[in-house]
Scaffold this motif. Structure first.
Motif, PDB file in Angstrom:
ATOM      1  N   CYS A 119       3.293   2.160  -3.918  1.00  0.00           N
ATOM      2  CA  CYS A 119       4.488   3.006  -3.762  1.00  0.00           C
ATOM      3  C   CYS A 119       4.483   3.891  -2.520  1.00  0.00           C
ATOM      4  CB  CYS A 119       4.751   3.814  -5.019  1.00  0.00           C
ATOM      5  SG  CYS A 119       3.319   4.499  -5.792  1.00  0.00           S
ATOM      6  N   ASP A 120       3.428   3.845  -1.701  1.00  0.00           N
ATOM      7  CA  ASP A 120       3.446   4.655  -0.481  1.00  0.00           C
ATOM      8  C   ASP A 120       3.447   3.805   0.797  1.00  0.00           C
ATOM      9  OD1 ASP A 120       0.895   3.703  -0.721  1.00  0.00           O
ATOM     10  OD2 ASP A 120      -0.106   5.637  -0.547  1.00  0.00           O
ATOM     11  N   TYR A 223      -3.172   2.582  -8.139  1.00  0.00           N
ATOM     12  CA  TYR A 223      -1.897   3.275  -7.890  1.00  0.00           C
ATOM     13  C   TYR A 223      -1.290   3.936  -9.124  1.00  0.00           C
ATOM     14  CZ  TYR A 223      -1.234   2.726  -2.958  1.00  0.00           C
ATOM     15  OH  TYR A 223      -1.378   2.873  -1.606  1.00  0.00           O
ATOM     16  N   VAL A 226      -0.712   7.673  -8.272  1.00  0.00           N
ATOM     17  CA  VAL A 226       0.357   7.873  -7.289  1.00  0.00           C
ATOM     18  C   VAL A 226       1.710   7.686  -7.952  1.00  0.00           C
ATOM     19  CG1 VAL A 226       1.182   7.234  -4.981  1.00  0.00           C
ATOM     20  CG2 VAL A 226      -1.204   6.835  -5.579  1.00  0.00           C
ATOM     21  N   GLU A 231       4.510  13.162  -6.164  1.00  0.00           N
ATOM     22  CA  GLU A 231       4.426  12.894  -4.721  1.00  0.00           C
ATOM     23  C   GLU A 231       3.349  13.672  -3.973  1.00  0.00           C
ATOM     24  OE1 GLU A 231       8.240  12.607  -2.903  1.00  0.00           O
ATOM     25  OE2 GLU A 231       8.984  11.312  -4.510  1.00  0.00           O
ATOM     26  N   THR A 234      -1.315  10.206  -2.049  1.00  0.00           N
ATOM     27  CA  THR A 234      -1.073   8.941  -1.354  1.00  0.00           C
ATOM     28  C   THR A 234      -2.421   8.241  -1.168  1.00  0.00           C
ATOM     29  OG1 THR A 234      -1.168  10.136   0.744  1.00  0.00           O
ATOM     30  CG2 THR A 234       1.025   9.618  -0.086  1.00  0.00           C
ATOM     31  N   GLY A 237      -0.649   4.676   2.327  1.00  0.00           N
ATOM     32  CA  GLY A 237       0.380   5.220   3.219  1.00  0.00           C
ATOM     33  C   GLY A 237       0.290   6.733   3.283  1.00  0.00           C
ATOM     34  N   LYS A 238       1.295   7.341   3.905  1.00  0.00           N
ATOM     35  CA  LYS A 238       1.254   8.794   4.087  1.00  0.00           C
ATOM     36  C   LYS A 238       2.309   9.506   3.263  1.00  0.00           C
ATOM     37  CE  LYS A 238      -0.914   9.004   8.630  1.00  0.00           C
ATOM     38  NZ  LYS A 238      -2.108   8.518   7.989  1.00  0.00           N
ATOM     39  N   GLN A 239       3.226   8.722   2.644  1.00  0.00           N
ATOM     40  CA  GLN A 239       4.332   9.346   1.925  1.00  0.00           C
ATOM     41  C   GLN A 239       4.781   8.423   0.785  1.00  0.00           C
ATOM     42  OE1 GLN A 239       7.742   9.765   4.443  1.00  0.00           O
ATOM     43  NE2 GLN A 239       8.915  10.773   2.848  1.00  0.00           N
ATOM     44  N   VAL A 240       5.063   9.007  -0.362  1.00  0.00           N
ATOM     45  CA  VAL A 240       5.530   8.179  -1.484  1.00  0.00           C
ATOM     46  C   VAL A 240       6.964   7.736  -1.200  1.00  0.00           C
ATOM     47  CG1 VAL A 240       6.076   8.133  -3.951  1.00  0.00           C
ATOM     48  CG2 VAL A 240       3.996   9.266  -3.153  1.00  0.00           C
ATOM     49  N   GLN A 243       8.665   4.994  -6.501  1.00  0.00           N
ATOM     50  CA  GLN A 243       7.842   4.864  -7.709  1.00  0.00           C
ATOM     51  C   GLN A 243       8.569   3.938  -8.676  1.00  0.00           C
ATOM     52  OE1 GLN A 243       7.717   9.124  -8.062  1.00  0.00           O
ATOM     53  NE2 GLN A 243       5.501   9.083  -8.203  1.00  0.00           N
TER      54      GLN A 243
END
Ligand SMILES: Cc1cc2nc3c(=O)[nH]c(=O)nc-3n(C[C@H](O)[C@H](O)[C@H](O)COP(=O)(O)O)c2cc1C
Ligand code: SF4
Ligand code: SF4
Length: 250
Positions: A119-120, A223, A226, A231, A234, A237-240, A243
């Motif tokens: 999801c990220d 995951y 996450v 949020e 992570t 990645g760096k950002q959600v 979801q």
């Protein structure tokens, strides 16, 4: 017969539940991380074993479960379900070869494409309508596999020579699934200290310590945290971004 599964975000659990509902509603299913699962396995000859594919390979928690209990598989009959976001080559074959090495007879296997669970990371993201369509197609494949199984048709071709060749891509990512990961990033400002992540982690990798969440380098990349968090976590990645839970659609 018993069903054993590992599922980070629900896809694999959903597929196994679906399979069992059509094959025989009386089959018990149990997550592999539960204490007591191994004891239950000893009482059954036939096993349906389900897991998601990570990097065209087994999640580390799944590989460890099979290898650390290597003496239990002798004489068992295993049917394998592997779920994936796109493609795994011979994803079911990876555990099939391990089970056979430990003396089990692998009786068939099924590859199921399901919505992507990372999801990220933007890649492979679909709209809710597209995800629903993917799930419907998986349900059709489960229905047909159960039908074949009941008729006694072999479903082993999912890891024929061609599939094994395609599965060769896992060599490229090989190192990513051989050790547990310490890649979890927790944004302490965004964290509301709800503790949900620690509760759901199948590896007990997360703990609430001095009012902050600490990761202990034992992440199997499932995951689950996450997907459950507001949020603050992570991994790749760096950002959600999105979801998703298959159970939201059904
Ligand atoms: C770390 C990681 C690696 C993945 N690698 C693959 C892959 O190589 N090929 C693929 O088709 N899907 C891959 N996926 C997607 C999952 O296999 C897929 O979404 C699966 O259905 C998730 O099952 P779950 O909800 O039971 O955890 C990966 C997912 C994660 C978290
Ligand atoms: S689930 Fe998210 S917000 Fe809740 S404690 Fe864990 S990191 Fe913090
Ligand atoms: S830390 Fe999160 S991603 Fe890693 S094993 Fe635990 S729940 Fe899964």
């Amino acid at each position: 017969m018993i069903g054993i599964y590992f599922s980070g975000t629900g896809n694999t659990k959903y597929c196994l539940e679906n399979f069992v509902a059509l094959y025989d509603r009386n089959i018990e299913i149990t997550p592999l991380e539960d204490t007591g699962t191994m004891e239950k396995v000893t009482y059954h000859k036939d096993i349906i074993f389900a897991y998601p594919i990570y990097y065209s390979n087994l999640p580390k928690i799944v590989r460890d479960f099979i290898c650390e209990n290597s003496d239990i598989w002798k004489g068992k009959r295993v049917f394998i379900i592997a779920t994936m976001g796109l493609f795994s080559g011979d994803g079911a074959g990876v555990s099939a070869r391990l089970f056979e090495r430990y003396g089990a007879q692998v009786w068939g296997g099924l590859h199921l494409k399901m919505p992507d669970c990372i999801c990220d990371v933007k890649a492979l993201k679909c709209t809710p309508a597209q995800n629903k369509q993917i799930v419907i197609q998986a349900e059709e494949r489960i229905k047909s596999a159960v039908c074949n199984l009941k008729n006694g048709t072999q479903l082993k071709t999912v890891w024929d020579f061609y599939a094994i060749l395609q599965g060769g891509q896992r060599l490229w990512f090989y190192h990513k699934t051989q050790e547990y990961s310490n890649k979890i990033q927790i944004d302490t400002d965004a964290c509301i200290k709800c503790g949900k992540c620690a509760l759901v982690c199948p590896m007990n990798n997360l703990s609430l310590s001095k009012c902050k969440i600490v990761a202990n380098g034992r992440c199997t990349l499932c995951y689950r945290c996450v997907n459950q968090c507001s949020e603050a976590i992570t991994i790749l990645g760096k950002q959600v971004i999105f979801q998703y839970s298959v159970y939201d659609f059904h």
